[in-house]
Design a protein around this motif. Structure first.
Motif, mmCIF file in Angstrom:
data_model
loop_
_atom_site.group_PDB
_atom_site.id
_atom_site.type_symbol
_atom_site.label_atom_id
_atom_site.label_comp_id
_atom_site.label_asym_id
_atom_site.label_seq_id
_atom_site.Cartn_x
_atom_site.Cartn_y
_atom_site.Cartn_z
ATOM 1 N N ARG A 162 0.762 -1.272 -0.187
ATOM 2 C CA ARG A 162 -0.009 -0.067 -0.031
ATOM 3 C C ARG A 162 0.818 1.200 -0.140
ATOM 4 N NH1 ARG A 162 -4.966 -0.798 4.242
ATOM 5 N NH2 ARG A 162 -5.172 1.646 3.932
ATOM 6 N N GLY A 216 1.266 3.941 -2.588
ATOM 7 C CA GLY A 216 0.563 5.145 -2.239
ATOM 8 C C GLY A 216 -0.891 5.507 -2.023
ATOM 9 N N ARG A 217 -1.546 4.264 -1.689
ATOM 10 C CA ARG A 217 -2.885 4.066 -1.311
ATOM 11 C C ARG A 217 -2.824 3.997 0.356
ATOM 12 N NH1 ARG A 217 -5.542 -0.568 -1.151
ATOM 13 N NH2 ARG A 217 -3.914 -1.869 -1.615
ATOM 14 N N ARG A 218 -3.674 5.228 0.468
ATOM 15 C CA ARG A 218 -3.771 5.776 2.139
ATOM 16 C C ARG A 218 -5.171 5.219 2.283
ATOM 17 N NH1 ARG A 218 -0.435 11.213 2.870
ATOM 18 N NH2 ARG A 218 -1.108 11.100 4.674
ATOM 19 N N PRO A 219 -5.453 5.136 3.716
ATOM 20 C CA PRO A 219 -6.868 4.767 4.127
ATOM 21 C C PRO A 219 -7.532 5.993 4.011
ATOM 22 C CG PRO A 219 -4.961 4.512 5.973
ATOM 23 C CD PRO A 219 -4.284 5.250 4.717
ATOM 24 N N ASP A 220 -8.911 5.866 3.988
ATOM 25 C CA ASP A 220 -9.950 6.978 4.016
ATOM 26 C C ASP A 220 -9.357 7.847 4.974
ATOM 27 O OD1 ASP A 220 -11.387 5.866 2.087
ATOM 28 O OD2 ASP A 220 -13.014 5.216 3.468
ATOM 29 N N PRO A 235 -10.529 10.787 7.098
ATOM 30 C CA PRO A 235 -11.576 11.543 7.776
ATOM 31 C C PRO A 235 -11.380 13.007 7.544
ATOM 32 C CG PRO A 235 -11.486 9.824 9.216
ATOM 33 C CD PRO A 235 -10.411 9.886 8.382
ATOM 34 N N ASN A 250 -7.228 14.894 15.772
ATOM 35 C CA ASN A 250 -7.131 14.267 14.249
ATOM 36 C C ASN A 250 -7.063 12.673 14.539
ATOM 37 O OD1 ASN A 250 -6.774 14.598 11.745
ATOM 38 N ND2 ASN A 250 -4.445 14.500 11.920
ATOM 39 N N LEU A 251 -6.142 12.289 15.285
ATOM 40 C CA LEU A 251 -5.983 10.671 15.273
ATOM 41 C C LEU A 251 -7.200 10.155 16.065
ATOM 42 C CD1 LEU A 251 -2.133 10.022 15.958
ATOM 43 C CD2 LEU A 251 -3.551 9.468 14.047
ATOM 44 N N ASN A 252 -7.874 10.677 16.655
ATOM 45 C CA ASN A 252 -8.965 10.116 17.404
ATOM 46 C C ASN A 252 -10.124 9.692 16.536
ATOM 47 O OD1 ASN A 252 -8.051 9.898 19.680
ATOM 48 N ND2 ASN A 252 -9.441 11.711 20.859
ATOM 49 N N GLU A 253 -10.172 10.162 15.238
ATOM 50 C CA GLU A 253 -10.903 9.853 14.275
ATOM 51 C C GLU A 253 -12.631 9.812 14.580
ATOM 52 O OE1 GLU A 253 -9.903 8.968 11.584
ATOM 53 O OE2 GLU A 253 -7.876 8.116 12.044
ATOM 54 N N GLN A 303 -4.061 -3.092 9.347
ATOM 55 C CA GLN A 303 -3.387 -2.648 8.322
ATOM 56 C C GLN A 303 -3.566 -1.212 8.087
ATOM 57 O OE1 GLN A 303 -4.146 -3.498 3.400
ATOM 58 N NE2 GLN A 303 -4.088 -5.317 4.605
ATOM 59 N N ASP A 304 -4.631 -0.458 8.242
ATOM 60 C CA ASP A 304 -4.884 0.782 8.054
ATOM 61 C C ASP A 304 -4.166 1.550 8.880
ATOM 62 O OD1 ASP A 304 -6.800 0.718 5.882
ATOM 63 O OD2 ASP A 304 -8.437 1.174 6.832
ATOM 64 N N VAL A 349 -0.618 2.015 8.013
ATOM 65 C CA VAL A 349 -0.412 2.868 6.826
ATOM 66 C C VAL A 349 -0.425 4.238 7.611
ATOM 67 C CG1 VAL A 349 -1.437 3.802 4.639
ATOM 68 C CG2 VAL A 349 -1.058 1.107 5.227
ATOM 69 N N LYS A 350 -1.534 4.580 8.341
ATOM 70 C CA LYS A 350 -1.802 5.879 8.869
ATOM 71 C C LYS A 350 -0.438 6.394 9.790
ATOM 72 C CE LYS A 350 -6.632 6.250 9.002
ATOM 73 N NZ LYS A 350 -7.750 6.487 9.775
ATOM 74 N N TYR A 382 2.429 7.713 7.879
ATOM 75 C CA TYR A 382 2.196 9.079 7.520
ATOM 76 C C TYR A 382 2.214 10.062 8.484
ATOM 77 C CZ TYR A 382 1.486 7.424 2.858
ATOM 78 O OH TYR A 382 1.621 6.908 1.569
ATOM 79 N N ARG A 417 5.018 13.033 13.656
ATOM 80 C CA ARG A 417 4.393 13.855 15.061
ATOM 81 C C ARG A 417 4.905 12.857 16.270
ATOM 82 N NH1 ARG A 417 -0.460 14.229 12.188
ATOM 83 N NH2 ARG A 417 -1.618 12.536 12.909
ATOM 84 N N ILE A 465 -3.106 3.715 17.666
ATOM 85 C CA ILE A 465 -3.690 4.048 16.450
ATOM 86 C C ILE A 465 -4.413 2.796 15.949
ATOM 87 C CG2 ILE A 465 -3.110 4.626 14.088
ATOM 88 C CD1 ILE A 465 -0.726 6.059 14.849
ATOM 89 N N ASN A 517 -7.713 2.667 18.117
ATOM 90 C CA ASN A 517 -8.576 3.721 17.365
ATOM 91 C C ASN A 517 -9.415 3.095 16.187
ATOM 92 O OD1 ASN A 517 -8.687 5.846 19.368
ATOM 93 N ND2 ASN A 517 -6.902 6.532 18.230
ATOM 94 N N ASN A 576 -13.319 2.176 15.888
ATOM 95 C CA ASN A 576 -14.337 2.638 14.986
ATOM 96 C C ASN A 576 -14.755 1.577 14.220
ATOM 97 O OD1 ASN A 576 -13.802 5.368 15.583
ATOM 98 N ND2 ASN A 576 -12.117 5.516 14.002
ATOM 99 N N SER A 628 -6.342 5.340 25.066
ATOM 100 C CA SER A 628 -6.527 6.785 25.128
ATOM 101 C C SER A 628 -7.125 7.363 26.496
ATOM 102 C CB SER A 628 -7.288 7.273 23.987
ATOM 103 O OG SER A 628 -6.786 6.954 22.714
#
Lengths: 242, 186
Positions: free
Chosen positions: A30, A34-38, A40, A168-171, B53-54, B57-58, B61, B65, B79, B82, B86, B160
């Protein structure tokens, strides 16, 4: 170590976990593609633009962004400001102080608030069992349940109001919604977010909030509905307020 | 000549600069605990895989931080948690945890540990059933602290929460389990 805790550790080693998939390989692919998750955050930016356009159209919103170092984005609806911050300070839900103020009668709340206080008329709700007035914020609150175990909290104010801080990270998800009467609102759900009352002394109470619906009525009253209910249920309650 | 393996801090610094090989090593090191964390929070293998997996990846990026010198594992698990929460919310699903079937040499299943042998199978089942009945907030803390064997600090960061909140939820959860088990015995 106490026996129960030892036993829990023991069964932790006997749990039926599925085999761990090859996450390293999948993540690598991924990243390469360059595929990033959705994100928000990007969805929020679209929402922000939509809301700001809406706000300008109705002349209802004026929000002042804070320093760019701490604020990633912001939007406002009625007297409530919604800010995206990089990280929430550690907070926990204050179960004994919801910042509601003094217990009053509905009539007293109407007189003290000085704005048209609305009451939900949804079939499943009785008359508000607990009515409160917080002078500093000129806020009227209806509490269903108890302060220790709130089931539904409806607050309304004619001016000023709360700040909902979303990390931001809390989604925490934000969604633009419309009440039956046409009022615009924002539905906040997902990860809990922080609720502030700035400008009334300290930034307290600051507590964590789950689902919340914020909207502004045609008469300029900002209403927050806070409960672990679905978006549709919240909109139905909001739309029933008379 | 083979160089010494890079330390975690060195891998993080390289990953921050976009080195995907370095990040791949970090993912490989933590994918097991990340997947188990996601599984305990979602109760679904597919959701856990997607969430972990998500999250990785997050996290890649978001590495900018990540504070130099901080612990990577709880930062990653936060992460992951979270993402997993969700997904659990969006599905509205709560799946009970289950024990591995007793090892059978013919099935090739992993042999239970000596400690597990000491705790009779029936007792394990009873205790896990009581854990499954806990309120979600207590079950999460119990799972992180005892099933994943995270420290209180790591549990707090992963979920958290404040450390004090972890302590109080642990205390309430354990008290509830004791009461439940005593009731069952009676």
């Amino acid at each position: 170590m106490p026996e129960l805790e030892r036993a829990l550790r023991t069964i932790g080693g006997s749990l039926d976990y599925p085999a761990t998939p090859d996450l390293a390989g999948a993540v690598r692919r991924r990243l390469t593609e360059g595929r990033r998750p959705d994100r928000p955050f990007l969805r929020r930016r679209v929402l922000v633009v939509a809301l700001v356009v809406l706000a300008v159209a109705v002349g209802a919103v004026m929000v002042v962004p804070q320093a760019r170092s701490t604020v990633l984005d912001w939007l406002g609806i009625g007297g409530v400001t919604i800010r995206y911050v990089e990280e929430l300070p550690p907070v926990e839900k204050a179960t004994t102080d919801l910042g509601l103020g003094d217990r009053v009668s509905l009539q007293e709340a109407r007189e003290l608030g000085g704005f048209p206080v609305l009451v939900p008329a949804a079939d499943e709700l009785d008359d508000p069992p607990g009515v409160y007035y917080r002078a500093e914020a000129r806020q009227v609150a209806f509490l269903y349940g108890t302060e220790r175990d709130p089931k539904l909290l409806i607050t309304q104010a004619g001016t000023g109001g709360a700040v909902e801080k979303l990390a931001n990270l809390n989604e925490t998800d934000t969604e633009l919604v419309t009440m039956d009467g046409g009022s615009a609102g924002v539905w906040l759900s997902g990860e809990k977010h922080g609720l502030f009352y700035p400008g009334v002394g300290q930034e307290e109470p600051f507590r964590l909030v789950g689902n919340a619906l914020v909207f502004e009525t045609a008469s300029g009253v900002t209403v927050r509905i806070e409960a672990e209910i679905s978006k549709d249920e919240a909109i139905r309650i909001a739309s029933s307020m008379r | 000549m083979v160089g010494r393996p890079l330390s975690e801090a060195e891998l993080v610094e390289r990953a921050k600069r976009g080195d995907q090989d370095a990040y791949g090593e970090l993912v490989h090191a933590y994918q097991g605990i990340a997947f188990r964390t996601a599984y305990l929070l979602t109760g679904s293998s597919a959701d856990a895989e997607d969430a972990a997996q998500d999250a990785f990846v997050k996290a890649f990026y978001a590495l900018g931080r990540f504070r130099r010198g901080a612990e990577l594992r709880p930062w990653l698990l936060r992460i992951v948690a979270n993402e997993a929460r969700n997904r659990r919310r969006s599905t509205g699903r709560r799946t009970n945890l289950a024990l591995r079937a007793a090892a059978d040499p013919l099935s090739g299943g992993a042999a239970p540990s000596p400690e597990a042998n000491l705790l009779a199978g029936e007792q394990q089942t009873e205790l896990l059933a009581a854990v499954n009945e806990l309120p979600e907030e207590q079950r999460e803390v119990i799972a992180c602290r005892f099933f994943l064997e995270l420290t209180e600090e790591e549990t707090a960061e992963t979920l958290s929460l404040r450390k004090g909140t972890v302590k109080s939820r642990l205390s309430r959860g354990l008290a509830r389990l004791r009461t439940q088990l005593e009731t069952d015995d009676a």
